[in-house]
Design an enzyme around this catalytic site. Structure first.
Site, PDB file in Angstrom:
ATOM      1  N   ARG A 144     -43.288  26.431 -58.586  1.00 42.21           N
ATOM      2  CA  ARG A 144     -44.567  26.737 -57.944  1.00 42.21           C
ATOM      3  C   ARG A 144     -45.369  25.441 -57.762  1.00 42.21           C
ATOM      4  O   ARG A 144     -45.490  24.648 -58.693  1.00 42.21           O
ATOM      5  CB  ARG A 144     -45.346  27.691 -58.845  1.00 42.21           C
ATOM      6  CG  ARG A 144     -46.667  28.148 -58.249  1.00 42.21           C
ATOM      7  CD  ARG A 144     -47.548  28.703 -59.337  1.00 42.21           C
ATOM      8  NE  ARG A 144     -46.977  29.868 -59.966  1.00 42.21           N
ATOM      9  CZ  ARG A 144     -47.220  31.110 -59.569  1.00 42.21           C
ATOM     10  NH1 ARG A 144     -48.018  31.355 -58.580  1.00 42.21           N
ATOM     11  NH2 ARG A 144     -46.678  32.120 -60.190  1.00 42.21           N
ATOM     12  N   THR A 187     -51.166  24.818 -54.204  1.00 43.32           N
ATOM     13  CA  THR A 187     -51.139  25.846 -53.145  1.00 43.32           C
ATOM     14  C   THR A 187     -50.640  27.195 -53.674  1.00 43.32           C
ATOM     15  O   THR A 187     -50.782  28.212 -53.000  1.00 43.32           O
ATOM     16  CB  THR A 187     -50.197  25.406 -52.015  1.00 43.32           C
ATOM     17  OG1 THR A 187     -48.872  25.313 -52.575  1.00 43.32           O
ATOM     18  CG2 THR A 187     -50.591  24.072 -51.432  1.00 43.32           C
ATOM     19  N   ASP A 226     -41.168  31.454 -73.331  1.00 39.22           N
ATOM     20  CA  ASP A 226     -40.703  30.656 -72.194  1.00 39.22           C
ATOM     21  C   ASP A 226     -39.195  30.452 -72.327  1.00 39.22           C
ATOM     22  O   ASP A 226     -38.724  29.741 -73.221  1.00 39.22           O
ATOM     23  CB  ASP A 226     -41.434  29.302 -72.179  1.00 39.22           C
ATOM     24  CG  ASP A 226     -41.088  28.508 -70.935  1.00 39.22           C
ATOM     25  OD1 ASP A 226     -39.882  28.298 -70.670  1.00 39.22           O
ATOM     26  OD2 ASP A 226     -42.011  28.117 -70.206  1.00 39.22           O
ATOM     27  N   ASP A 272     -37.879  26.768 -72.256  1.00 38.48           N
ATOM     28  CA  ASP A 272     -38.181  26.036 -73.497  1.00 38.48           C
ATOM     29  C   ASP A 272     -37.298  26.525 -74.649  1.00 38.48           C
ATOM     30  O   ASP A 272     -36.817  25.740 -75.457  1.00 38.48           O
ATOM     31  CB  ASP A 272     -39.649  26.213 -73.886  1.00 38.48           C
ATOM     32  CG  ASP A 272     -40.581  25.432 -72.963  1.00 38.48           C
ATOM     33  OD1 ASP A 272     -40.088  24.696 -72.091  1.00 38.48           O
ATOM     34  OD2 ASP A 272     -41.809  25.584 -73.114  1.00 38.48           O
TER      35      ASP A 272
HETATM   36  N1  URA Z   1     -41.009  32.823 -67.538  1.00 40.11           N
HETATM   37  C1  URA Z   1     -40.649  32.775 -68.848  1.00 40.11           C
HETATM   38  O1  URA Z   1     -39.872  31.917 -69.249  1.00 40.11           O
HETATM   39  N2  URA Z   1     -41.178  33.707 -69.681  1.00 40.11           N
HETATM   40  C2  URA Z   1     -42.016  34.668 -69.273  1.00 40.11           C
HETATM   41  O2  URA Z   1     -42.433  35.494 -70.084  1.00 40.11           O
HETATM   42  C3  URA Z   1     -42.371  34.696 -67.911  1.00 40.11           C
HETATM   43  C4  URA Z   1     -41.854  33.759 -67.062  1.00 40.11           C
END
Ligand code: URA
Length: 211
Positions: A103, A107, A201, A204
């Site tokens: 993203r 924008t 995430d 991560d």
């Molecule tokens: N991307 C991720 O890695 N975790 C989420 O909860 C949402 C988007």
């Protein structure tokens, strides 16, 4: 769009361990691979095949192989990479392409920053890998991109989805057909667009930045 939540005790068990905050990256990667193998088994149930003549030690017989053109597996960078190994273990003769999408924070548009795919996808069945279907913005753009290149069919594999992401796909895809395979459909997105209860995430957790 057809949504398939793979309802299986092994999927539920592995997903529960995956969600836990304390699960380390090494185990997270291994469980992701195993979950993708289980999802991939279901998602390839009606993949195109063709007959092939082979010799066994005893006789000549007709077997089955994946049809040509071969299916194409496309992980969306970065987190989709963690799903690649499981999918190619299930379909070793599939071809692999890559899509990097992110993203633009000014924008809010989704931009394609890397792309390594055949120029012409005519007739190809594409398996798109992205672990988290959250807002759906990236997946919508990736699906559009593949159909614009001529893909015949797109099947998405995600570990988790939020209802908001599924609604976005349904609104945005028009007559583009998509099958979506999930290990679970979660409750909602939070104010930071994380899936709840989710797993945090995914990029991560796969690649160690959360530790
Ligand atoms: N991307 C991720 O890695 N975790 C989420 O909860 C949402 C988007």
């Amino acid at each position: 769009m057809r949504v398939h939540v793979v309802d299986h005790p092994l999927v539920a068990h592995k997903l529960t361990v995956l969600r836990k905050r304390e699960t380390p990256s090494m185990i997270f990667r291994q469980l992701t691979e195993e979950l993708v193998m289980l999802l991939g088994y279901e998602a390839t149930r009606d993949v195109a095949v063709e007959p092939v003549t082979i010799e066994t030690p005893v006789t000549t017989t007709t077997g089955t192989r994946l049809a040509r053109p071969r299916p194409l597996v496309v992980p969306i960078l970065r987190a989709g990479l963690g799903m690649l190994e499981g999918m190619v273990k299930m379909a070793p003769s599939a071809e692999v392409g890559f899509l990097g999408m992110a993203r633009n924070e000014e924008t809010l548009d989704i931009v394609t920053y890397a792309e390594r795919l055949p120029a012409d996808l005519t007739g190809r069945h594409v398996f798109l890998l992205d672990p988290m279907l959250a807002t759906g913005g990236t997946l919508v753009e990736a699906i559009r991109f593949l159909y614009e290149r001529g893909a015949a069919r797109v099947t998405c594999l995600c570990l988790l989805a939020a209802p908001e992401g599924i609604a976005r796909l349904e609104e945005s895809l028009g007559d583009m057909e998509v099958d979506l395979y999930l290990a679970a459909l979660d409750e909602r997105l939070n104010e930071r667009s994380y899936i709840v209860p989710g797993l945090g995430d995914a990029g991560d957790r796969l690649y160690g930045l959360a530790e």
